[in-house]
Design a protein around this motif. Structure first.
Motif, PDB file in Angstrom:
ATOM      1  N   GLY A 384       0.762  -1.049   0.001  1.00  0.00           N
ATOM      2  CA  GLY A 384      -0.083  -0.081  -0.051  1.00  0.00           C
ATOM      3  C   GLY A 384       0.803   1.233  -0.060  1.00  0.00           C
ATOM      4  N   ASP A 385       0.259   2.467  -0.335  1.00  0.00           N
ATOM      5  CA  ASP A 385       0.863   3.637  -0.431  1.00  0.00           C
ATOM      6  C   ASP A 385       0.368   4.655   0.716  1.00  0.00           C
ATOM      7  OD1 ASP A 385       2.118   3.019  -2.682  1.00  0.00           O
ATOM      8  OD2 ASP A 385       0.212   3.320  -3.901  1.00  0.00           O
ATOM      9  N   ARG A 386      -0.460   4.324   1.348  1.00  0.00           N
ATOM     10  CA  ARG A 386      -1.062   5.128   2.603  1.00  0.00           C
ATOM     11  C   ARG A 386      -1.149   4.516   3.739  1.00  0.00           C
ATOM     12  NH1 ARG A 386      -6.346   9.074   1.536  1.00  0.00           N
ATOM     13  NH2 ARG A 386      -7.080   7.277   0.157  1.00  0.00           N
ATOM     14  N   PRO A 387      -0.873   5.211   4.923  1.00  0.00           N
ATOM     15  CA  PRO A 387      -0.844   4.555   6.416  1.00  0.00           C
ATOM     16  C   PRO A 387      -2.184   3.634   6.584  1.00  0.00           C
ATOM     17  CG  PRO A 387      -0.098   6.906   6.483  1.00  0.00           C
ATOM     18  CD  PRO A 387      -0.560   6.588   4.968  1.00  0.00           C
ATOM     19  N   LEU A 388      -2.216   2.642   7.227  1.00  0.00           N
ATOM     20  CA  LEU A 388      -3.089   1.941   7.647  1.00  0.00           C
ATOM     21  C   LEU A 388      -3.994   2.801   8.449  1.00  0.00           C
ATOM     22  CD1 LEU A 388      -1.634  -1.705   7.688  1.00  0.00           C
ATOM     23  CD2 LEU A 388      -3.329  -0.810   6.114  1.00  0.00           C
ATOM     24  N   GLU A 389      -5.438   2.623   8.481  1.00  0.00           N
ATOM     25  CA  GLU A 389      -6.220   2.895   9.534  1.00  0.00           C
ATOM     26  C   GLU A 389      -6.660   1.809  10.016  1.00  0.00           C
ATOM     27  OE1 GLU A 389      -6.713   5.887  10.610  1.00  0.00           O
ATOM     28  OE2 GLU A 389      -6.041   7.141   8.809  1.00  0.00           O
ATOM     29  N   ILE A 390      -7.584   1.928  11.319  1.00  0.00           N
ATOM     30  CA  ILE A 390      -8.089   1.019  11.943  1.00  0.00           C
ATOM     31  C   ILE A 390      -9.951   1.224  11.901  1.00  0.00           C
ATOM     32  CG2 ILE A 390      -8.389  -0.272  14.083  1.00  0.00           C
ATOM     33  CD1 ILE A 390      -5.379   0.614  14.751  1.00  0.00           C
ATOM     34  N   VAL A 391     -10.237   0.197  11.308  1.00  0.00           N
ATOM     35  CA  VAL A 391     -11.932   0.404  11.306  1.00  0.00           C
ATOM     36  C   VAL A 391     -12.502  -0.770  11.606  1.00  0.00           C
ATOM     37  CG1 VAL A 391     -11.472   1.974   8.991  1.00  0.00           C
ATOM     38  CG2 VAL A 391     -12.248  -0.580   8.744  1.00  0.00           C
ATOM     39  N   THR A 392     -13.595  -0.636  12.214  1.00  0.00           N
ATOM     40  CA  THR A 392     -14.381  -1.861  12.773  1.00  0.00           C
ATOM     41  C   THR A 392     -15.097  -2.595  11.633  1.00  0.00           C
ATOM     42  OG1 THR A 392     -14.508  -0.932  14.854  1.00  0.00           O
ATOM     43  CG2 THR A 392     -16.116  -2.603  14.628  1.00  0.00           C
ATOM     44  N   SER A 393     -14.820  -3.957  11.457  1.00  0.00           N
ATOM     45  CA  SER A 393     -15.613  -4.710  10.397  1.00  0.00           C
ATOM     46  C   SER A 393     -15.761  -5.896  10.822  1.00  0.00           C
ATOM     47  CB  SER A 393     -14.669  -4.311   9.187  1.00  0.00           C
ATOM     48  OG  SER A 393     -13.521  -4.796   9.164  1.00  0.00           O
ATOM     49  N   ARG A 394     -16.587  -6.848  10.029  1.00  0.00           N
ATOM     50  CA  ARG A 394     -16.881  -8.123  10.343  1.00  0.00           C
ATOM     51  C   ARG A 394     -15.941  -8.858   9.303  1.00  0.00           C
ATOM     52  NH1 ARG A 394     -19.652 -11.808  12.718  1.00  0.00           N
ATOM     53  NH2 ARG A 394     -21.001 -10.141  13.816  1.00  0.00           N
ATOM     54  N   GLN A 395     -15.106  -9.750   9.834  1.00  0.00           N
ATOM     55  CA  GLN A 395     -13.956 -10.277   9.274  1.00  0.00           C
ATOM     56  C   GLN A 395     -14.145 -11.965   9.594  1.00  0.00           C
ATOM     57  OE1 GLN A 395     -12.418  -8.957   6.679  1.00  0.00           O
ATOM     58  NE2 GLN A 395     -12.588  -6.755   7.199  1.00  0.00           N
ATOM     59  N   TRP A 396     -13.236 -12.764   8.932  1.00  0.00           N
ATOM     60  CA  TRP A 396     -13.074 -14.119   9.366  1.00  0.00           C
ATOM     61  C   TRP A 396     -11.629 -14.257   9.615  1.00  0.00           C
ATOM     62  CZ3 TRP A 396     -16.341 -18.132   9.709  1.00  0.00           C
ATOM     63  CH2 TRP A 396     -17.441 -18.002   9.145  1.00  0.00           C
ATOM     64  N   TYR A 397     -11.537 -15.160  10.773  1.00  0.00           N
ATOM     65  CA  TYR A 397     -10.279 -15.330  11.441  1.00  0.00           C
ATOM     66  C   TYR A 397      -9.957 -16.867  11.559  1.00  0.00           C
ATOM     67  CZ  TYR A 397     -10.518 -10.385  12.869  1.00  0.00           C
ATOM     68  OH  TYR A 397     -10.805  -9.135  12.865  1.00  0.00           O
ATOM     69  N   ILE A 398      -8.772 -17.197  11.438  1.00  0.00           N
ATOM     70  CA  ILE A 398      -8.185 -18.748  11.581  1.00  0.00           C
ATOM     71  C   ILE A 398      -7.382 -18.737  12.788  1.00  0.00           C
ATOM     72  CG2 ILE A 398      -6.830 -20.498  10.726  1.00  0.00           C
ATOM     73  CD1 ILE A 398      -8.184 -20.103   7.961  1.00  0.00           C
ATOM     74  N   ARG A 399      -7.605 -19.502  13.644  1.00  0.00           N
ATOM     75  CA  ARG A 399      -6.494 -19.266  15.015  1.00  0.00           C
ATOM     76  C   ARG A 399      -5.508 -19.661  14.606  1.00  0.00           C
ATOM     77  NH1 ARG A 399     -10.504 -18.671  18.784  1.00  0.00           N
ATOM     78  NH2 ARG A 399     -12.584 -19.908  18.090  1.00  0.00           N
ATOM     79  N   ASN A 400      -4.365 -19.118  15.370  1.00  0.00           N
ATOM     80  CA  ASN A 400      -2.924 -19.072  14.948  1.00  0.00           C
ATOM     81  C   ASN A 400      -1.945 -19.051  16.175  1.00  0.00           C
ATOM     82  OD1 ASN A 400      -2.853 -16.360  15.513  1.00  0.00           O
ATOM     83  ND2 ASN A 400      -1.868 -15.842  13.642  1.00  0.00           N
ATOM     84  N   GLY A 401      -2.476 -18.979  17.414  1.00  0.00           N
ATOM     85  CA  GLY A 401      -1.768 -19.065  18.506  1.00  0.00           C
ATOM     86  C   GLY A 401      -1.531 -17.497  19.114  1.00  0.00           C
ATOM     87  N   GLY A 402      -2.258 -16.478  18.154  1.00  0.00           N
ATOM     88  CA  GLY A 402      -1.908 -15.060  18.681  1.00  0.00           C
ATOM     89  C   GLY A 402      -2.791 -14.688  20.006  1.00  0.00           C
TER      90      GLY A 402
END
Length: 856
Positions: A384-402
Motif C-alpha cells: 500500500g501507499d497510505r498509512p493503515l487506518e483501523i476500522v471496525t468490520s466483520r471479518q473471518w479469522y483462523i486461529r494461529n496462537g496469537g
RNA sequence: GGGCGUUUAGCUCAGUUGGCUAGAGCAUCUCCCUUACAAGGAGAGGGUCGGGGGUUCGAGUCCCUCAACGCCCA
C-alpha cells in the motif's frame, strides 16, 4: 549412446536435452513408490503476473540440484510446479488488459467477450462483469504468462514433473482451499467476528498482521490542552494525530507515573468538542513519550485497540473505509459548538483534517506552541501507499496462537521440530510466533481470490445472521456464494428477508497458498497419492516469507493432519547486484535470465547459483557464469580425451599406485559430496567436485596420458585407462545435479540411458578390487615433483614441452619411494630423460633441473 | 528495545568436532600456439583472518568484550 563428436560444443545442448527429457519422461514421478522411497518437494508457486528474474533462477536451481541428487539415489522424486495466479497483482493486470472491473452483483454471462484484449484506451470506463466472468478472464490471461514461465524453467533445466502442474486459482485448488476452510470452521479453528481491523483505505480491504510493514514517516507532535472537569486546570497531551481528537474516548498514563496518579479516576473534557473522557492508568502508556499521557482514540493505532478492549472503553469511530472522516458527528459528541467544529471536518481525508484541526486548536488557544516535527515508524500494508487506518468490520479469522498460549506453544514446537537450512532461520519463525498479537485475518474485500464458501440467513427484517453461516456440502466445492445458492433456498431468495445472502469476501492469498502440500499432493481428491508424498521432505522458500507462507502452511497442516507439513525447510538468500545492493528494475541493472542462458548456457548460470551456500545473500556475478561455462567446456573436452584412449574393461583392477591413489582420493570426494547433498549443501558438493576435477585434469591426466597411450607397457596402459574411465564416470555423475546439460551430453557419448537416472556414485565402486590403501602422500609427492619441474621451465621461459636432460631430486625416504613409484609418469609429463634421487632426512622435495639445449 | 547473521587477499568467497607454511576463483603480472581444450595451459605476487582480552602445547576456528554492516521481530 552416440559417438564422441569431432569438436565438442555446448551450443544448443539445452534445446536438445530439454526435448529428450520431455519425450522420455526422464523426470516423471513414479507413483507406485511408497512414502519411504519418495522424495517430495513443496515447490513455491511463483506469482504469474510478474516475470521471472534472477532470484527465481537462483533459488529454484538450489532445489533442483537436491531433487536430482535424490533421484540418482534411487528415490522417486515428487517435484511439482505451481503457478500462483490468485491475488491482487493478477486482478489489477486483468482489469488493465481487458478493460473490465469485477462486480459480484452482476450476473454471470456465458461466453462473455471483454471490450478489449490488451491496451484499452486511456479514457475507457471499465465494464463491470460478474465474479465468475472475471475469474475466466484471469485464467485466460494467466495461461499465456504461464507458458512463458514453463519455457524458462525448462530451459534452466529444472527436473520438474510438469504433469503435476497446478495453479492456485484452478477449480481443484479452490476446492482444496474451501474444503480446508470449512474443516477449520467445523472444528472451531475459523470464526467470524466484528472487530477493529487494520484497513487499507486505497485497496479498501482488511489486512493481516503478517502483511504489515513499518515505514519511517515524518509527523509532528501537537501539544493539546485537555480541561479538567473540576475546572482545576489543564492536562497537556502530546499527539501526532490531532485529527482523531473527536474520536477520543479516554486519556491514559502509566500506573507508576507520579505526575498523573492523582488524576486517575477523574475525568477531563476534550478541547474543541467538549466531550468528557476518563483519565485511566495502563502499563502500555510510555512515561518518557511526550508529556507521558496519551489520548486513546477509536482508533489511531494498535495500542488504542488494546486500551479500548482491556479498559472497556466506548467506541467513537470517525474514520470511514475510504479514509475520510464520517459525515455525521460520532456518538457521544453532543456539545453544540463541538458538533459545528466536527461538521467543518466531516468528509476530509485524515491528512486534510489534521491541518484543519490544528488551525482550529491554534485559534481556540488550546494548542500549546507550534507542532514539533518528528520522524516515527508508521504501519503500512506492504503493497500500500497510505498509512493503515483501523476500522471496525466483520471479518473471518483462523486461529494461529496469537490469542491462545497452548496453540502457540504447539506451533512453536512444530517449528522447533523442523530441520532448517541454514539452521539459524529457525529463530525467525519462533520470533514471529512469539510476537503474534491476534489471530490470522483471512477475509479480504476483493474479488479475484477463493470465495469464503458460506452464506448467511436473513431474518424476517432482512438482517444478516452472521453467527450461523450456511455451509455447502464438500462434494459441491468449489462454490461461489455470489452465484451459487445454499441448499434449501432458491436464487429468488437472495437478499430477501427470510432468504439468504452470500459472503461477499474472498480469502487472503496465503489462505490458499498455505495449502500447497495439500494441493500438489491432491489431498482428498487422490488420497492414495497424498499418502505417498505427505508430509513432504522439503519446503524451499525465501526467508522473507517465513512469517507468511511458511507459518501459515504450518498452521493449516497442524490443524488438518496433526503434523508438520514437511521435515525440512530450506531458505534461500537474496540476489544482490554486484555493488551488494538489492537488485532493482529502477536502477536498470536487471538482466533477464533468458539473455544469460543465451550468452553463457544454462549450466553456467546454474553454476553461479549453486556456488552460493544455502541461505546466503549472493552477488549477481557474470564472472562466475564465465567460470561455469569454462567448467562445462572442460567436462566436454576431457571426456573426449579420455574416451579417445579406447575402451577398457572397468571391472579389471588398476595396478599402478598413482592410479589407485587417484581413485581413493576421488572416493573420498564422493563420500563428502554425498554427505553434503544429504544436508542440502549443494554448494559444498560443487566445490569439492570442482576442486577435484581441476586437479584431475591439470595433474592426473597430464601425468598418465603418455602411459595410457603407450604400447610398451600394456599393463600400465590398461591401469591408466581403467582408472581414467572409472573417474570419468564418477565425475560426470557427481556433476549431473549441478550441470545437467553438459553431463547428459557427455554421458551419452559412452553410456546408455540418462545420467539423471543413473545411480549416484559410491566410493565402493571406485575402489572395487583395488588392493592398495589410500595414499595421499604418494599423490602429493608426485605432484610436487612435477610442479617443480614445471616451474623451472616457466622461470627459464621455455615451453613446458622442452626436454629435461637431468633431474636431480632430493627428498625424504618416504617421498623418494613415492617419486620412484610414480617416476614413469613424472618423466613423461615433464619430458625428463635422466634422473637421480638422493635421500635426505627432514628434507622437502627439491629438484635441480638441467634443461636440454633449446633447439634452434 | 529483543533476536539473528556477517566481518579472511584489490573483488567475491571457502576454511565442518581447535592441529601441516591460512586456500580457491576473478582481477594483476610473467611465460608457453602444448595433437583434449588458446573461449586453453604453466607459474608468480598479494592476507598481523574487524579491534581488544581470555582458555590452550597450539585459535581464523572456542569464551568474553567492543565496533561496523545487514536482516528479522517489537
Amino acid at each position: 549412446m552416440s559417438t564422441v563428436p569431432e569438436k565438442p560444443t555446448l551450443d544448443n545442448i539445452e534445446t536438445k536435452w530439454m526435448d529428450t527429457w520431455r519425450t522420455q519422461g526422464t523426470y516423471d514421478f513414479n507413483r507406485s513408490a511408497t512414502r519411504d522411497a519418495v522424495f517430495s518437494v513443496d515447490t513455491p508457486p511463483p506469482t504469474v503476473s510478474g516475470s521471472l528474474h534472477m532470484g527465481h533462477v537462483f533459488s529454484y536451481t538450489h532445489t533442483d540440484t537436491v531433487a536430482r541428487f535424490w533421484r540418482m539415489r534411487g528415490k522417486s522424486v515428487f517435484y511439482p510446479m505451481g503457478w500462483d495466479d490468485n491475488g491482487l497483482p493478477t486482478e489489477r493486470r486483468v482489469q488493465n488488459y481487458f478493460g473490465v472491473s469485477c462486480d459480484p452483483s452482476v450476473p454471470y454471462v456465458p461466453n462473455l467477450q471483454p471490450p478489449f484484449r490488451g491496451d484499452p484506451p486511456k479514457n475507457h470506463t471499465p465494464v463491470p462483469v460478474s465474479r465468475p466472468n472475471f475469474i475466466e478472464l484471469c485464467e485466460e490471461l494467466t495461461a499465456q504468462d504461464e507458458q512463458v514461465f514453463e519455457d524458462l524453467f525448462r530451459r534452466l533445466g529444472l527436473s520438474v514433473d510438469w504433469s503435476l502442474l497446478y495453479t492456485t486459482i484452478e477449480d481443484r485448488s479452490r476446492r482444496t482451499s474451501q474444503r480446508a476452510f470449512l474443516r477449520n470452521l467445523a472444528r472451531g479453528e475459523a470464526y467470524t467476528q466484528e472487530a477493529p481491523t487494520l484497513w487499507d483505505v486505497d485497496f479498501r480491504t482488511a489486512v493481516a498482521q503478517a502483511e504489515l510493514e513499518d515505514r519511517e514517516r515524518s509527523g509532528a507532535y501537537h501539544t493539546i490542552a485537555f480541561h479538567k472537569s473540576d475546572g482545576s486546570g489543564d492536562v497537556l497531551i502530546d499527539t501526532t494525530r490531532p485529527e482523531l481528537l473527536p474520536a477520543c474516548v479516554a486519556v491514559i498514563a502509566h500506573p507508576d507515573d507520579e505526575r498523573y496518579k492523582p488524576l486517575f479516576g477523574t475525568t477531563v473534557r476534550t478541547p474543541l468538542f467538549n466531550v468528557e473522557v476518563p483519565v485511566l492508568a495502563h502499563p502500555l502508556a510510555q512515561i518518557d513519550k511526550g508529556t507521558g499521557i496519551a489520548m486513546c482514540c477509536t482508533f489511531g493505532d494498535l495500542t488504542d485497540v488494546i486500551w479500548w478492549r482491556e479498559l472497556q472503553l466506548n467506541m467513537r469511530a470517525i474514520i470511514s473505509r475510504d479514509g475520510r472522516l464520517i459525515a455525521e458527528a460520532p456518538h457521544g459528541l453532543t456539545d453544540e459548538t463541538g458538533i459545528s467544529h466536527y461538521n467543518a471536518l466531516a468528509g476530509k481525508s485524515a491528512k486534510q483534517a489534521q491541518t484543519a484541526i490544528a488551525d482550529m486548536l491554534a485559534s481556540s488557544g488550546e494548542m500549546v506552541g507550534e507542532p514539533r516535527p518528528i520522524t516515527h515508524p508508521v504501519k503500512f500494508y506492504e503493497k500500500g501507499d497510505r498509512p493503515l487506518e483501523i476500522v471496525t468490520s466483520r471479518q473471518w479469522y483462523i486461529r494461529n496462537g496469537g490469542r491462545d498460549a497452548e496453540l502457540r506453544d504447539a506451533l512453536l514446537a512444530r517449528g522447533a521440530g523442523l530441520t532448517w537450512h541454514p539452521d539459524h532461520m529457525r529463530h525467525r519463525y519462533s520470533n514471529w510466533v512469539e510476537g503474534l498479537n491476534g489471530d490470522w485475518l483471512v477475509s479480504r474485500q476483493r474479488w479475484f481470490g477463493v470465495p469464503i464458501p458460506v452464506w448467511y440467513q436473513l431474518n424476517e427484517h432482512g438482517e444478516v445472521l452472521h453467527e450461523s453461516p450456511l455451509v455447502p456440502n464438500e462434494s459441491h466445492l468449489p462454490i461461489d456464494p455470489s452465484t451459487d445458492v445454499p441448499e434449501g433456498f432458491t436464487e429468488a431468495q437472495r437478499g430477501q428477508p427470510g432468504g439468504f445472502i452470500g459472503d461477499p469476501d474472498v480469502m487472503d492469498t496465503w489462505a490458499t497458498s498455505s495449502l500447497t502440500p495439500q494441493i500438489a499432493g491432491k489431498w482428498e481428491d487422490d488420497n492414495d497419492l497424498f499418502a505417498r508424498v505427505y508430509p513432504f521432505d522439503v519446503r524451499p522458500q525465501g526467508h522473507d516469507i517465513i512469517r507468511t507462507w511458511l507459518f501459515a502452511t504450518m498452521v493449516r497442516s497442524h490443524f488438518e493432519h496433526k503434523t508438520a507439513p514437511w521435515s525440512n525447510a530450506a531458505l534461500s538468500g537474496w540476489i544482490l547486484d554486484p555493488d551488494r545492493k538489492k537488485m532493482s528494475k529502477s536502477k536498470g541493472n536487471v538482466v533477464t535470465p533468458v539473455d544469460l542462458f543465451e550468452q553463457y548456457g544454462s549450466d553456467a548460470v546454474r553454476y553461479w547459483a549453486a556456488g552460493a551456500r544455502p541461505g546466503v545473500d549472493t552477488a549477481f556475478s557474470e564472472d562466475q557464469m564465465k567460470v561455469g561455462r569454462k567448467l562445462a567446456t572442460k567436462i566436454l573436452n576431457v571426456t573426449k580425451f579420455v574416451l579417445g584412449f579406447g575402451d577398457a574393461d572397468e571391472s579389471v583392477a588398476p595396478t599402478e599406485q598413482v592410479d589407485c591413489a587417484m581413485l581413493h582420493r576421488l572416493a573420498a570426494v564422493v563420500e563428502e559430496c554425498t554427505t553434503a547433498f544429504e544436508a542440502f549443501d549443494y554448494a559444498r558438493a560443487l566445490e569439492r567436485t570442482e576442486s577435484f576435477f581441476w586437479w584431475f585434469c591439470d595433474d592426473y591426466v597430464e601425468l598418465v596420458k603418455t602411459r595410457a597411450y603407450s604400447e610398451d607397457s600394456p599393463e600400465g596402459s590398461l591401469s591408466a585407462r581403467i582408472a581414467l574411465r572409472r573417474a570419468l564416470s564418477t565425475l560426470q555423475r557427481l556433476f549431473a545435479p549441478l550441470l545437467p546439460f553438459a553431463t547428459e551430453e557427455v554421458w551419452n557419448w559412452w553410456q546408455t540411458g540418462s545420467v539423471h537416472q543413473a545411480q549416484w556414485p559410491t566410493s565402493a565402486e571406485l575402489t572395487a578390487s583395488i588392493s592398495t590403501s589410500p595414499d595421499e602422500a604418494l599423490l602429493n609427492s608426485v605432484c610436487t615433483t612435477l610442479a617443480i619441474i614445471r616451474r623451472s621451465k616457466t622461470e627459464a621461459k621455455v615451453s613446458q614441452r622442452q626436454g629435461v636432460d637431468m633431474a636431480s631430486i632430493t627428498a625424504s625416504a618416504e617421498a623418494a619411494r613415492a617419486i620412484t613409484a610414480g617416476w614413469i609418469d613424472i618423466a613423461n609429463a615433464g619430458s625428463v630423460a635422466q634422473w637421480e634421487i638422493a635421500i635426505s632426512e627432514n628434507a622437502e622435495i627439491a629438484v635441480v633441473v638441467t634443461l636440454a639445449p633449446v633447439a634452434q
